[in-house]
Design a protein around this motif. Sequence first.
Motif, PDB file in Angstrom:
ATOM      1  N   LEU A 105       0.363  -0.907   0.005  1.00 48.45           N
ATOM      2  CA  LEU A 105      -0.449   0.069   0.025  1.00 48.45           C
ATOM      3  C   LEU A 105       0.484   1.425  -0.279  1.00 48.45           C
ATOM      4  CD1 LEU A 105      -2.922   0.951  -0.086  1.00 48.45           C
ATOM      5  CD2 LEU A 105      -3.155   0.937   2.480  1.00 48.45           C
ATOM      6  N   SER A 106       2.183   1.335   0.753  1.00 45.66           N
ATOM      7  CA  SER A 106       2.965   2.980   0.761  1.00 45.66           C
ATOM      8  C   SER A 106       3.965   3.289  -0.976  1.00 45.66           C
ATOM      9  CB  SER A 106       3.850   2.740   1.945  1.00 45.66           C
ATOM     10  OG  SER A 106       4.406   1.378   2.249  1.00 45.66           O
ATOM     11  N   LEU A 107       4.193   1.759  -0.937  1.00 44.93           N
ATOM     12  CA  LEU A 107       4.792   1.560  -2.615  1.00 44.93           C
ATOM     13  C   LEU A 107       3.595   1.600  -3.378  1.00 44.93           C
ATOM     14  CD1 LEU A 107       7.416   0.062  -3.574  1.00 44.93           C
ATOM     15  CD2 LEU A 107       6.432  -1.711  -3.605  1.00 44.93           C
ATOM     16  N   LEU A 108       2.483   1.613  -3.536  1.00 47.15           N
ATOM     17  CA  LEU A 108       1.313   1.817  -4.310  1.00 47.15           C
ATOM     18  C   LEU A 108       0.940   3.453  -4.382  1.00 47.15           C
ATOM     19  CD1 LEU A 108      -1.041   1.139  -6.320  1.00 47.15           C
ATOM     20  CD2 LEU A 108      -2.150   1.708  -3.905  1.00 47.15           C
ATOM     21  N   GLN A 109       0.712   3.998  -2.909  1.00 52.91           N
ATOM     22  CA  GLN A 109       0.450   5.634  -2.688  1.00 52.91           C
ATOM     23  C   GLN A 109       2.323   6.450  -3.217  1.00 52.91           C
ATOM     24  OE1 GLN A 109       0.282   5.603   1.127  1.00 52.91           O
ATOM     25  NE2 GLN A 109      -1.989   5.113   1.337  1.00 52.91           N
ATOM     26  N   ALA A 110       3.456   5.379  -2.834  1.00 51.93           N
ATOM     27  CA  ALA A 110       4.442   6.543  -3.521  1.00 51.93           C
ATOM     28  C   ALA A 110       4.496   6.901  -5.384  1.00 51.93           C
ATOM     29  CB  ALA A 110       5.437   5.968  -2.664  1.00 51.93           C
ATOM     30  N   LEU A 111       4.299   5.529  -5.745  1.00 48.06           N
ATOM     31  CA  LEU A 111       4.118   5.082  -7.051  1.00 48.06           C
ATOM     32  C   LEU A 111       2.248   6.065  -7.757  1.00 48.06           C
ATOM     33  CD1 LEU A 111       4.722   4.105  -9.616  1.00 48.06           C
ATOM     34  CD2 LEU A 111       3.325   2.431  -9.057  1.00 48.06           C
ATOM     35  N   ASN A 112       1.803   6.265  -6.798  1.00 48.51           N
ATOM     36  CA  ASN A 112       0.150   6.758  -7.121  1.00 48.51           C
ATOM     37  C   ASN A 112      -0.009   6.733  -8.692  1.00 48.51           C
ATOM     38  OD1 ASN A 112      -1.781   8.958  -6.868  1.00 48.51           O
ATOM     39  ND2 ASN A 112      -0.223  10.847  -6.939  1.00 48.51           N
ATOM     40  N   PRO A 113      -0.455   5.587  -8.476  1.00 52.08           N
ATOM     41  CA  PRO A 113      -0.271   5.422 -10.268  1.00 52.08           C
ATOM     42  C   PRO A 113      -2.257   6.831 -10.862  1.00 52.08           C
ATOM     43  CG  PRO A 113      -1.454   3.740  -9.379  1.00 52.08           C
ATOM     44  CD  PRO A 113      -0.716   4.530  -8.348  1.00 52.08           C
ATOM     45  N   GLN A 114      -1.512   6.682 -12.090  1.00 54.21           N
ATOM     46  CA  GLN A 114      -3.143   8.060 -12.519  1.00 54.21           C
ATOM     47  C   GLN A 114      -3.930   6.490 -13.532  1.00 54.21           C
ATOM     48  OE1 GLN A 114      -3.857  10.946 -11.391  1.00 54.21           O
ATOM     49  NE2 GLN A 114      -2.222  10.207  -9.845  1.00 54.21           N
ATOM     50  N   PRO A 115      -4.733   7.224 -13.935  1.00 53.21           N
ATOM     51  CA  PRO A 115      -5.643   6.186 -14.735  1.00 53.21           C
ATOM     52  C   PRO A 115      -5.087   5.738 -15.985  1.00 53.21           C
ATOM     53  CG  PRO A 115      -7.487   7.434 -13.942  1.00 53.21           C
ATOM     54  CD  PRO A 115      -6.124   7.741 -13.316  1.00 53.21           C
ATOM     55  N   ALA A 116      -4.403   6.768 -16.808  1.00 49.00           N
ATOM     56  CA  ALA A 116      -3.657   7.138 -18.501  1.00 49.00           C
ATOM     57  C   ALA A 116      -2.696   6.905 -18.584  1.00 49.00           C
ATOM     58  CB  ALA A 116      -4.292   7.772 -19.227  1.00 49.00           C
TER      59      ALA A 116
ATOM     60  N   PHE B 164      19.070  10.676 -12.257  1.00 49.55           N
ATOM     61  CA  PHE B 164      18.304  11.401 -11.902  1.00 49.55           C
ATOM     62  C   PHE B 164      18.205  12.350 -10.469  1.00 49.55           C
ATOM     63  CE2 PHE B 164      17.235   6.936 -13.349  1.00 49.55           C
ATOM     64  CZ  PHE B 164      15.733   6.976 -13.825  1.00 49.55           C
ATOM     65  N   LEU B 165      17.378  12.409 -10.255  1.00 48.57           N
ATOM     66  CA  LEU B 165      17.568  13.858  -9.318  1.00 48.57           C
ATOM     67  C   LEU B 165      18.090  12.941  -7.663  1.00 48.57           C
ATOM     68  CD1 LEU B 165      14.315  16.522 -10.410  1.00 48.57           C
ATOM     69  CD2 LEU B 165      17.006  16.809 -11.017  1.00 48.57           C
ATOM     70  N   PRO B 166      18.551  13.781  -7.134  1.00 46.98           N
ATOM     71  CA  PRO B 166      18.660  13.045  -6.074  1.00 46.98           C
ATOM     72  C   PRO B 166      17.433  12.557  -5.195  1.00 46.98           C
ATOM     73  CG  PRO B 166      20.249  15.318  -5.759  1.00 46.98           C
ATOM     74  CD  PRO B 166      18.909  15.272  -7.162  1.00 46.98           C
ATOM     75  N   PRO B 167      17.588  11.253  -4.900  1.00 53.28           N
ATOM     76  CA  PRO B 167      16.403  10.786  -4.196  1.00 53.28           C
ATOM     77  C   PRO B 167      15.706  11.137  -2.866  1.00 53.28           C
ATOM     78  CG  PRO B 167      18.136   8.780  -4.586  1.00 53.28           C
ATOM     79  CD  PRO B 167      18.320  10.232  -5.270  1.00 53.28           C
ATOM     80  N   GLN B 168      14.800  10.846  -3.153  1.00 49.07           N
ATOM     81  CA  GLN B 168      14.184  11.403  -1.385  1.00 49.07           C
ATOM     82  C   GLN B 168      13.972   9.782  -1.143  1.00 49.07           C
ATOM     83  OE1 GLN B 168      10.623  13.494  -3.091  1.00 49.07           O
ATOM     84  NE2 GLN B 168      10.450  13.999  -0.624  1.00 49.07           N
ATOM     85  N   THR B 169      13.818   9.698   0.249  1.00 45.66           N
ATOM     86  CA  THR B 169      13.871   8.510   1.708  1.00 45.66           C
ATOM     87  C   THR B 169      11.607   8.742   2.085  1.00 45.66           C
ATOM     88  OG1 THR B 169      15.615   7.933   1.779  1.00 45.66           O
ATOM     89  CG2 THR B 169      14.284   7.183   3.766  1.00 45.66           C
ATOM     90  N   LEU B 170      11.552   8.676   1.162  1.00 47.87           N
ATOM     91  CA  LEU B 170      10.268   8.253   1.510  1.00 47.87           C
ATOM     92  C   LEU B 170       9.401   6.721   2.962  1.00 47.87           C
ATOM     93  CD1 LEU B 170       8.510   8.085  -1.809  1.00 47.87           C
ATOM     94  CD2 LEU B 170       8.683   9.991  -0.033  1.00 47.87           C
ATOM     95  N   ALA B 171      10.275   6.009   2.825  1.00 47.71           N
ATOM     96  CA  ALA B 171       9.629   5.877   4.557  1.00 47.71           C
ATOM     97  C   ALA B 171      11.184   4.477   4.346  1.00 47.71           C
ATOM     98  CB  ALA B 171       8.525   4.533   4.024  1.00 47.71           C
ATOM     99  N   GLN B 172      11.051   3.591   5.408  1.00 51.32           N
ATOM    100  CA  GLN B 172      11.399   2.359   5.725  1.00 51.32           C
ATOM    101  C   GLN B 172      10.709   1.503   7.000  1.00 51.32           C
ATOM    102  OE1 GLN B 172      14.058   4.834   7.769  1.00 51.32           O
ATOM    103  NE2 GLN B 172      16.306   4.483   6.194  1.00 51.32           N
ATOM    104  N   TYR B 173      11.047   0.636   6.208  1.00 46.57           N
ATOM    105  CA  TYR B 173      10.470  -0.947   6.731  1.00 46.57           C
ATOM    106  C   TYR B 173      10.948  -1.770   7.413  1.00 46.57           C
ATOM    107  CZ  TYR B 173       7.305   1.287   2.627  1.00 46.57           C
ATOM    108  OH  TYR B 173       7.468   2.127   1.824  1.00 46.57           O
ATOM    109  N   PHE B 174      10.649  -2.569   7.935  1.00 49.02           N
ATOM    110  CA  PHE B 174      11.574  -3.482   9.230  1.00 49.02           C
ATOM    111  C   PHE B 174      12.929  -2.921   9.270  1.00 49.02           C
ATOM    112  CE2 PHE B 174       8.710  -4.908   5.265  1.00 49.02           C
ATOM    113  CZ  PHE B 174       7.375  -4.712   6.001  1.00 49.02           C
ATOM    114  N   GLY B 175      13.544  -1.871   9.406  1.00 51.25           N
ATOM    115  CA  GLY B 175      14.541  -2.057   9.841  1.00 51.25           C
ATOM    116  C   GLY B 175      15.503  -2.576   8.561  1.00 51.25           C
ATOM    117  N   TYR B 176      15.841  -2.677   7.127  1.00 50.41           N
ATOM    118  CA  TYR B 176      16.352  -3.495   6.490  1.00 50.41           C
ATOM    119  C   TYR B 176      15.993  -2.713   4.792  1.00 50.41           C
ATOM    120  CZ  TYR B 176      13.661  -7.189   4.695  1.00 50.41           C
ATOM    121  OH  TYR B 176      12.741  -8.250   4.072  1.00 50.41           O
ATOM    122  N   ILE B 177      13.823  -1.913   4.351  1.00 52.14           N
ATOM    123  CA  ILE B 177      13.792  -1.627   3.178  1.00 52.14           C
ATOM    124  C   ILE B 177      13.820  -0.324   3.463  1.00 52.14           C
ATOM    125  CG2 ILE B 177      12.129  -2.280   1.879  1.00 52.14           C
ATOM    126  CD1 ILE B 177      12.038  -4.875   2.438  1.00 52.14           C
ATOM    127  N   THR B 178      14.014   0.363   1.828  1.00 56.68           N
ATOM    128  CA  THR B 178      14.297   1.880   1.820  1.00 56.68           C
ATOM    129  C   THR B 178      13.193   2.097   0.903  1.00 56.68           C
ATOM    130  OG1 THR B 178      15.802   2.493   3.162  1.00 56.68           O
ATOM    131  CG2 THR B 178      15.192   4.279   2.069  1.00 56.68           C
TER     132      THR B 178
END
Length: 218
Positions: free
Chosen positions: A37-48, A196-210
């Motif tokens: 779900l948080s991956l989906l929110q980050a991707l924020n897909p638009q219908p087209a 790419f532009l310098p990446p933003q860190t949006l979240a961390q999961y379980f202490g090992y995935i960013t």
Amino acid sequence: MTIPSIPTRGRTLDYAAPIYDLLEPLCLLNKQAEYELSLLQALNPQPADTILDLGCGTGVFCALVGQHLDPELGGSITGIDAAGKMIEHARNKRGTPHCRFEAMAAEQLDFADRSFDSVVSSLFYHHVPLDLKTRSLQEAFRVLKPGGKLIIADMHKPTTLLGALISHVSRWFFMQPQIGENIRGVLPELMIQAGFLPPQTLAQYFGYITLFSTTKPL
Ligand SMILES: C[S@@+](CC[C@H](N)C(=O)[O-])C[C@H]1O[C@@H](n2cnc3c(N)ncnc32)[C@H](O)[C@@H]1O
């Protein structure tokens, strides 16, 4: 139909394909739905949108994204994986006309320049050595439209003791130096080197995935 795997120096998971849908929740400490779900929110897909998933495995995340796309407006997601067996499972379980799966190596994409609005990748980069990490990021840059979004969730510098334990044990248990590169923190710099532009860190999961988000400059 048997789908041949694509030669690559990445660690493909043909052997795990039949049980991957059972294994993945364990790797995600039984929080797969929350993670996706948080991956989906980050991707924020638009219908087209046209979206590419690198190292898609059995296509669970592609199917989730596909629910947010409108094929009548041209929306589609394509998952690629170098393991033919993964693609077989993905197509059989989750393939639709606008949720497609292709056997392909992420370091050599068979797509035209500037053909996708977004590229996403979950838990793929720790499967390939440094030079293929670089090449696949260059390929992601090439196939993205200017202003297109790149979302990557993968192993990175651990942020908790449990995360450090999981990261280092997996690196040595699976004898996977590619994990060692990720936990040393190479990914953000490689994204920048690819353009790419310098990446933003949006979240961390379980202490090992960013979860990283970046864009291809306009
Ligand atoms: C841990 S799985 C991740 C699957 C899915 N994205 C997920 O989040 O569950 C990593 C995938 O990368 C694939 N892979 C390894 N090397 C690859 C390469 N060079 N190009 C494309 N896929 C590759 C493997 O076959 C495997 O399916």
